[in-house]
Design an enzyme around this catalytic site. Structure first.
Site, mmCIF file in Angstrom:
data_model
loop_
_atom_site.group_PDB
_atom_site.id
_atom_site.type_symbol
_atom_site.label_atom_id
_atom_site.label_comp_id
_atom_site.label_asym_id
_atom_site.label_seq_id
_atom_site.Cartn_x
_atom_site.Cartn_y
_atom_site.Cartn_z
ATOM 1 N N ASP A 13 0.879 -1.166 0.000
ATOM 2 C CA ASP A 13 0.000 0.000 0.000
ATOM 3 C C ASP A 13 0.918 1.217 0.000
ATOM 4 O OD1 ASP A 13 -1.586 2.184 0.617
ATOM 5 O OD2 ASP A 13 -2.210 1.449 2.588
ATOM 6 N N LYS A 84 3.434 11.814 -4.543
ATOM 7 C CA LYS A 84 2.496 10.938 -5.230
ATOM 8 C C LYS A 84 1.576 11.794 -6.102
ATOM 9 C CE LYS A 84 -0.637 7.246 -3.906
ATOM 10 N NZ LYS A 84 -1.108 6.474 -2.773
ATOM 11 N N GLU A 189 -6.976 0.982 -4.380
ATOM 12 C CA GLU A 189 -6.950 0.833 -2.927
ATOM 13 C C GLU A 189 -8.268 0.271 -2.358
ATOM 14 O OE1 GLU A 189 -5.645 4.686 -1.616
ATOM 15 O OE2 GLU A 189 -3.613 4.352 -2.338
ATOM 16 N N ASP A 215 -12.740 5.233 2.145
ATOM 17 C CA ASP A 215 -11.306 5.349 2.453
ATOM 18 C C ASP A 215 -10.893 6.815 2.497
ATOM 19 O OD1 ASP A 215 -8.563 5.334 2.628
ATOM 20 O OD2 ASP A 215 -8.210 4.206 0.790
HETATM 21 P P1 ADP Z 1 -2.713 7.757 3.250
HETATM 22 O O1 ADP Z 1 -3.466 6.571 2.748
HETATM 23 O O2 ADP Z 1 -3.056 9.022 2.540
HETATM 24 O O3 ADP Z 1 -1.249 7.517 3.347
HETATM 25 P P2 ADP Z 1 -3.576 7.090 5.949
HETATM 26 O O4 ADP Z 1 -4.695 6.193 5.642
HETATM 27 O O5 ADP Z 1 -2.340 6.504 6.502
HETATM 28 O O6 ADP Z 1 -3.226 8.048 4.725
HETATM 29 O O7 ADP Z 1 -4.135 8.197 6.966
HETATM 30 C C1 ADP Z 1 -3.340 9.217 7.453
HETATM 31 C C2 ADP Z 1 -4.214 10.302 7.985
HETATM 32 O O8 ADP Z 1 -5.059 9.787 9.006
HETATM 33 C C3 ADP Z 1 -3.437 11.450 8.599
HETATM 34 O O9 ADP Z 1 -3.924 12.687 8.134
HETATM 35 C C4 ADP Z 1 -3.701 11.299 10.086
HETATM 36 O O10 ADP Z 1 -3.686 12.554 10.741
HETATM 37 C C5 ADP Z 1 -5.080 10.696 10.089
HETATM 38 N N1 ADP Z 1 -5.383 9.963 11.318
HETATM 39 C C6 ADP Z 1 -4.690 8.931 11.851
HETATM 40 N N2 ADP Z 1 -5.240 8.536 13.024
HETATM 41 C C7 ADP Z 1 -6.314 9.351 13.243
HETATM 42 C C8 ADP Z 1 -7.298 9.458 14.274
HETATM 43 N N3 ADP Z 1 -7.260 8.683 15.362
HETATM 44 N N4 ADP Z 1 -8.252 10.416 14.139
HETATM 45 C C9 ADP Z 1 -8.279 11.231 13.069
HETATM 46 N N5 ADP Z 1 -7.387 11.181 12.064
HETATM 47 C C10 ADP Z 1 -6.409 10.253 12.139
HETATM 48 MG MG MG Z 2 -4.199 4.989 2.343
#
Ligand code: ADP
Ligand code: MG
Length: 622
Positions: A13, A84, A189, A215
């Site tokens: 991922d 990205k 995804e 997502d």
């Molecule tokens: P990506 O797929 O874009 O890499 P992720 O799915 O890893 O992103 O999500 C990252 C985002 O999720 C970040 O903006 C982070 O601040 C947010 N995030 C992570 N945990 C929490 C939470 N407990 N509450 C709200 N937002 C969260």
């Molecule tokens: Mg993601």
């Protein structure tokens, strides 16, 4: 049946903020998320360059606040930085132009208007394509898997947002190639998430189920409807927003506090990158807390001009700040259902994916929208995509015992077609068509004795072709002199990775031409990829050399420490001759000088030679 792919096959991922890697574990009949060298199950999608070395993952993210200009993708960096988003785009693209001002790193136009990220590495400017940055993250994920599996890994399935267009998908494939991976397939995804979900809940899937995947990550938002029946997974529709995610919620909170700080202290921190960066980190942490508690305090010591910052943020205030963004999310949800012609009543499961899907308000809105349905939270939202990718990888490698007949059906996110006379978009493959797919259409020439036919290929939903995204252009020339309406067959062939080939054929003569979309979109050429693979090797060498140097330095440090401890121990040192003492002390001094001095021009060999010398003095004595 013999496996098509030799060796392990992993699922990656490749997230905008975090990446995650998994591998199918036949013993346990499930995918296993692989932790990195820090013990973390996700790795920041972050690359950084310093004057001495390159960093990827946690190490890069940790140094981001001190080196924002040379940190790409960082989580803590000033404002959203994300290579990205540069993938498969042109420098003049309006989305890039809008982002440019927000990025702390420099982006310049390269050959063919391709955006290049400019960083300073070892004191020199280096221009990097987004694919190269992505390949560094992919290499890191590959290495994490290799360390766990204790063997080299070649084969991988990589996930991309459902909204990625043709050239962005190709660019992701190129990034994989640069990382030395055989990219078996690129999948969406949400499809991967549905796959993970479907496999974990196989017991319930004997009847057709409509699974809605929500997502919401750091910077992108995707929703999809996937139907699962027996072993067939079919994506019915996808919708999304490439510019909506956790970062936007952080930004709202930051804006609020910048104004608040200004009002209270009569100072404006909005022009101070360091203060903003520190405030951003604190705000993101507060946002995450607010998913679990109703209120939280935010404290930053000496935020600006020695003034401390301390404030309260409640969940309801946070929700108010982001109200319109949450509504926007729900609009996308509705659009996706409408596209798929699926009634919300017939959605069986709503699956939450992505870190931001933990926000309670969004969960409430979703639950309300789906008329009180329970949301599926059984899969870790950070890991579901990698899980699904690993399942797909194992399927392609044919080493999956649990579901040998499982089929994954994906759809194309944008309509594909050609422009007709009058700038009309004629769609050959409609949006949300299942892929792979092939469509043909007969077109007629407009004029008598027309000698050539121009084929312009577009993707997008607008009726006027030029409002859509031009993918490529080519001409079928030397046509047989004929009256108008002379038939030309155009064929669109979209492969299972969502990569498009277009052919045009003069029906009578069989004269044929195939389009190369490649250069139109600034895709990397085979030569460029080759060069980047070589450069990736160079980075690897550099990384290794740096590691060797650090190790040599540590070895010397430890030895000098051992010598000093020996000398400080009066009982032991009293047993040696004073001339020996003098020698040892001089040697310690020499070691310290090398260790504490300017390291710029010190080589690994200097540390090693010094250690060797110290040993030859000290070893015989003890
Ligand atoms: P990506 O797929 O874009 O890499 P992720 O799915 O890893 O992103 O999500 C990252 C985002 O999720 C970040 O903006 C982070 O601040 C947010 N995030 C992570 N945990 C929490 C939470 N407990 N509450 C709200 N937002 C969260
Ligand atoms: Mg993601």
């Amino acid at each position: 049946m013999a496996s098509k792919h030799v060796g392990h096959a992993i699922g990656i991922d490749l997230g905008t903020k975090y990446s995650c890697v998994a591998v199918w574990d036949d013993k346990n009949g499930g995918a296993k998320i692989i932790h990195n060298e820090q013990g973390n199950r996700t790795t920041p999608s972050c690359v950084a360059f310093t004057d001495s070395h390159r960093l990827v993952g946690d190490a890069a993210k940790n140094q981001a606040p001190f080196n924002p200009k040379n940190t790409i993708f960082g989580n803590n960096a000033l404002i959203y930085i994300d290579a990205k988003r540069l993938i498969g785009r042109k420098f003049s693209d309006s989305i890039i132009q809008a982002d440019l001002n927000l990025w702390p790193f420099k982006v310049v136009a390269g050959v063919n208007d391709k955006p290049m990220i400019s960083v300073e590495y070892k004191g020199e400017e280096k221009l990097l394509a987004a694919e190269e940055i992505s390949s560094m993250i992919l290499t890191k994920m590959k290495e994490i898997a290799e360390a766990f599996l204790e063997s080299p890994v070649k084969n991988a399935v990589i996930t991309v947002p459902a909204y990625f267009n043709d050239s962005q998908r190709k660019a992701t494939q190129d990034a994989g190639a640069i990382a030395g991976l055989n990219v078996m397939k690129i999948i969406n995804e949400p499809t991967a998430a549905a796959l993970a979900y479907g496999l974990q809940k196989r017991g319930n899937c004997f009847e057709e189920r409509n699974v809605f995947v929500f997502d919401l990550g750091g910077g992108t938002f995707d929703v999809s409807i996937v139907t699962i029946k027996d072993d067939v997974y079919e994506v019915k529709a996808t919708a999304g927003d490439t510019h909506l995610g956790g970062e936007d919620f952080d930004n709202r909170m930051i804006d609020f506090f910048v104004k608040d700080f200004n009002k209270k202290n009569k100072v404006d921190i909005s022009e101070n990158p360091r203060s903003l960066r520190r405030l951003r980190t604190a705000c993101e942490r507060a946002k995450m807390n607010l998913s679990f508690v109703k209120e939280t305090t935010i404290e930053v010591d000496s935020l600006f001009q020695g003034i401390d910052f301390c404030s309260l943020m409640t969940r309801s205030k946070f929700e108010e700040l982001n109200k319109d963004l949450f509504v926007k999310c729900m609009d996308t949800v509705e659009k996706c259902l409408a596209d798929a012609k699926v009634d919300k009543n017939s959605v069986h499961d709503v699956v939450l994916v992505g870190g931001s899907s933990r926000i309670p308000k969004l969960q409430n809105l979703l639950q309300e929208f789906f008329l009180g349905k329970d949301l599926c939270k059984s899969i870790n939202p950070d890991e579901a995509i990698a899980y699904g990718a690993a399942v797909q990888a194992a399927l392609l490698a044919e080493n999956l015992s649990i579901a040998p007949d499982l089929v994954l059906l994906d759809v194309t996110p944008l309509s594909l077609g050609i422009s007709l006379k009058g700038d009309i978009m004629c769609v050959l493959i409609p949006r949300n068509s299942m892929i792979p797919t092939k469509h043909e259409k007969l077109f007629g020439t407009f004029e008598d004795n027309q000698s050539m036919a121009k084929i312009a290929v577009y993707e997008g939903e607008r009726t006027r072709a030029s409002d859509n995204n031009l993918l490529g252009l080519f001409c079928l020339s030397d046509l047989n002199p004929s009256p108008r309406r002379h038939p030309i067959k155009v064929c669109f062939d979209l492969d299972e990775n969502g990569v498009l080939k277009v052919y045009a054929e003069e029906s009578k003569t069989g004269k044929k031409k195939e389009i190369t979309i490649v250069n139109e979109k600034g895709r990397l050429t085979a030569q460029e990829i080759k060069r980047m693979i070589q450069e990736a090797e160079m980075y690897k060498d550099d990384d290794e050399k740096f590691k060797e140097k650090v190790e040599a330095k540590i070895a010397l440090e430890e030895y000098v420490y051992k010598m000093s401890a020996f000398m400080e121990d009066a009982k032991v040192s009293s047993k040696i001759k004073s001339s020996q003492k003098k020698n040892i002390e001089a040697a310690i001094g020499e070691g310290r000088e090398l260790l504490d001095g300017n390291q710029q021009n010190v080589e690994t060999a200097d540390f090693e030679n010094c250690l060797h010398k110290l040993r030859s003095i000290f070893d015989p004595i003890i």
